[in-house]
Motif scaffolding. Structure first.
Motif, short mmCIF file in Angstrom:
data_model
loop_
_atom_site.label_atom_id
_atom_site.label_comp_id
_atom_site.label_asym_id
_atom_site.label_seq_id
_atom_site.Cartn_x
_atom_site.Cartn_y
_atom_site.Cartn_z
N LEU A 216 2.24 -11.00 0.06
CA LEU A 216 1.48 -9.90 0.66
C LEU A 216 1.30 -10.10 2.17
O LEU A 216 1.13 -9.13 2.91
N ALA A 237 4.28 -2.43 3.61
CA ALA A 237 3.75 -3.76 3.30
C ALA A 237 2.32 -3.89 3.80
O ALA A 237 1.47 -4.49 3.13
N ARG A 239 0.19 -1.48 4.07
CA ARG A 239 -0.66 -0.70 3.18
C ARG A 239 -0.99 -1.50 1.91
O ARG A 239 -2.13 -1.52 1.46
N ARG A 240 0.02 -2.19 1.35
CA ARG A 240 -0.22 -2.99 0.14
C ARG A 240 -1.22 -4.11 0.42
O ARG A 240 -2.10 -4.39 -0.40
N ALA A 244 -4.95 -4.58 -1.21
CA ALA A 244 -5.28 -5.81 -1.94
C ALA A 244 -6.55 -6.46 -1.37
O ALA A 244 -7.35 -7.03 -2.12
N ALA A 250 -7.66 2.03 -3.03
CA ALA A 250 -6.45 1.90 -3.86
C ALA A 250 -5.78 3.25 -4.08
O ALA A 250 -4.56 3.33 -4.20
N ALA A 256 4.05 6.07 -0.30
CA ALA A 256 4.12 4.61 -0.36
C ALA A 256 5.12 4.02 0.62
O ALA A 256 4.93 2.93 1.13
#
Length: 561
Positions: A216, A237, A239-240, A244, A250, A256
């Motif tokens: 991550l 990446a 955003r992920r 997290a 979420a 995406a």
């Protein structure tokens, strides 16, 4: 006559029936004696595994005492099997990292193997359960001690805090766990009783999980600063990662695979910045990027070290005032519970990062408040900063409203400036002070808790410095952003009707006034680089004075990567 009625046979049958229980008990008694002897030998031979932080708060003595009191009877096995409590305790040792401790210190995996029923019989089985019992007791005692007292003494870490708070009977605590219906709950009763300790421990669980997902943190490098609308190949990446971390919801509405640094991502970055003490502008610059890509392992380590410092603190007997140095924040408790709703909070300025100007970590009792104080220039500041300016510019004293005085009290006689007086300052025969007023370095009020460092809380005329996100500007004392609110809090129960209005009038009056507190207030100047909040966000701060690195070394831990 039938055979079963013959007198000889009948007598043998009766004798056999009478003595059968005794005959059956002999192997059991022998086994018990064997276990006791083996346990006694195992206790005598037991040596705790060596580690860098080897402070013993009584675990070794407790191990001996427990088995002496039990006549070396086993504590953790029964009828050739490990008890349910033993298995539960072993499980907690195996997950010691979830408590902010090091799993290797308690040999949980090795003890778990001993908990399995051996294939041998007789003396071999007896020796096996004896080793299991003593090994589990020894590891558990160290575990309990570490959770309650910490692994090093505060003084060794440079902290002037009590070396031991509420004494804990380690032996009684371990024996209680052996009979507990809920071992985890029993361990929880040994830990610090603070809400924010529990919150931070829960945050640790989240970051231990995140540490299993290091990918991550793999964000493409940035060339400059990213603002909303800029193209960025690493946007998906990023955003992920923000999701997290909890800095982005979420249920993100964005596509995406969108490669734009969108306003939504900027909001997520702003939330991240707020949690990490960075000016929250929502711009992804190199400084924010470096903090954003700091490994989860390092965040876990910050939490571990802060939990360690929580363990050094006693339960609060009266509402304290706490300053967390790397957070640049003051917390004035209205009750003994560490709940946000009952705490007055404000920003503070602490000492510079140079060794001689760092704000120390210590505790003391606030005993009096001074309105419109003089500032007595400390010898080090006089020698290193003031004297060169005074000698270079004869008008410096008047411009800064400085007075040369002969004596230690506020009523000491003022000495007119002269070359002789200046040399008297240099020799320490005379004292330099700044007159009260808005431009006084201490502002309009100071809060005194006598200590060997000559550190105290005070207001300041330099209000602009509170706009900075990193506020390490003082010579060691702590400047508060809302002195009127703090004074109102401190004097809320003092006799004489010290209302907010009266306090404001005293701060802006014409005379210096000292008020002794009838009830001293405990002041704790602490150092923690991680904080879990009741609202949910987990805050991290820079290791301002390098004290995390120092504690790492004292615990024998390699730097987290």
């Amino acid at each position: 006559m039938p055979q079963y009625c013959r007198p000889g046979v009948l007598l043998l049958s009766i004798l056999a029936a009478v003595h059968a229980p005794q005959l059956r008990s002999q192997p059991s008694a022998q086994a018990a004696d064997g276990v006791s002897a083996q346990i006694a030998a195992a206790v005598a031979a037991y040596r705790a595994p060596q580690r860098r932080s080897s402070v013993d708060f009584g675990a070794t003595q407790a191990l001996r005492s427990i088995y002496v009191q039990r006549a070396n009877a086993p504590l953790w096995s029964r009828d050739g099997n490990a008890t349910a409590q033993a298995l539960a305790l072993v499980h907690e040792l195996q997950r010691a990292d979830s408590y902010g401790l090091q799993r290797a210190d308690y040999a949980g995996d090795a003890i778990a193997q001993l908990a399995e029923k051996p294939t041998g019989t007789g003396a071999a089985e007896t020796g096996h359960w004896a080793r299991f019992d003593v090994q589990l007791s020894g590891a558990a005692l160290r575990f309990i001690s570490d959770l309650h007292y910490g692994r090093v003494k505060p003084a060794a870490a440079g902290f002037n805090l009590p070396e031991m708070h509420q004494p804990l009977d380690l032996g009684a605590s371990l024996t209680a766990l052996a009979g507990a219906t809920d071992v985890g709950q029993g361990i929880g009763a040994i830990e610090p009783p603070f809400d924010h300790y529990a919150l931070l421990k829960s945050a640790l669980a989240k970051y231990l999980d995140l540490a299993q997902r290091p990918e991550l943190k793999s964000l493409p490098a940035i060339g400059g600063s990213l603002k909303p609308g800029d193209a960025y190949a690493g946007a998906p990446a990023l955003r992920r990662l923000l999701i997290a971390l909890g800095d982005l919801p979420a249920g993100s509405a964005a596509v995406a695979d969108d490669t734009t640094f969108s306003p939504e991502l900027s909001d997520g970055v702003r939330a991240f910045q707020q949690r990490h003490g960075i000016a929250p502008d929502g711009v992804l610059g190199k400084s924010t990027f470096n903090v954003l890509t700091t490994s989860f392992a390092k965040r876990v380590r910050q939490i571990d070290l802060t939990l360690e410092r929580w363990r050094w603190l006693p339960p609060f007997e009266t509402p304290p005032i706490i300053v967390n140095i790397p957070q640049f924040r003051l917390f004035a408790f209205r009750t003994t519970e560490d709940r946000v709703a009952d705490i007055l909070q404000m920003d503070v300025i602490v000492g510079k990062t140079y060794p001689r100007t760092q704000t120390p970590v210590f505790e003391s009792d606030m005993r009096y408040v001074v309105f419109r104080p003089y500032w007595d220039i400390p010898p080090s500041i006089l020698r290193n900063e003031m004297l060169p300016k005074i000698r270079a510019n004869p008008g410096y004293l008047a411009a800064q409203r400085l007075q040369i005085v002969n004596g230690q009290g506020d009523n000491s006689p003022v000495v007119p400036p002269s070359p002789a007086a200046i040399e008297g300052l240099a020799a320490g025969r005379l004292r330099l002070r700044q007159m009260p007023g808005e431009d006084n370095a201490l502002g309009l009020v100071k809060f005194m808790f006598p200590n060997t460092y000559n550190v105290y809380l005070h207001s300041t005329p330099a209000h602009r410095l509170f706009k900075e996100s990193v506020r390490a500007f003082s010579h060691g004392c702590i400047r508060v952003s809302d002195p009127l609110a703090l004074a109102t809090y401190v004097m809320r129960d003092e006799p004489g009707g010290w209302t907010r209005e009266r306090i404001d009038a005293a701060m802006n009056g014409s005379k210096t006034e000292r008020v002794n507190l009838q009830q001293p207030i405990r002041v704790l100047i602490l150092y923690g680089t991680a904080l879990a909040t009741e609202a949910g966000p987990i805050l991290f701060f820079d290791d301002l004075y390098g004290l995390d690195r120092k504690l790492e070394g004292q615990l024998g831990l390699a730097p987290a990567k």
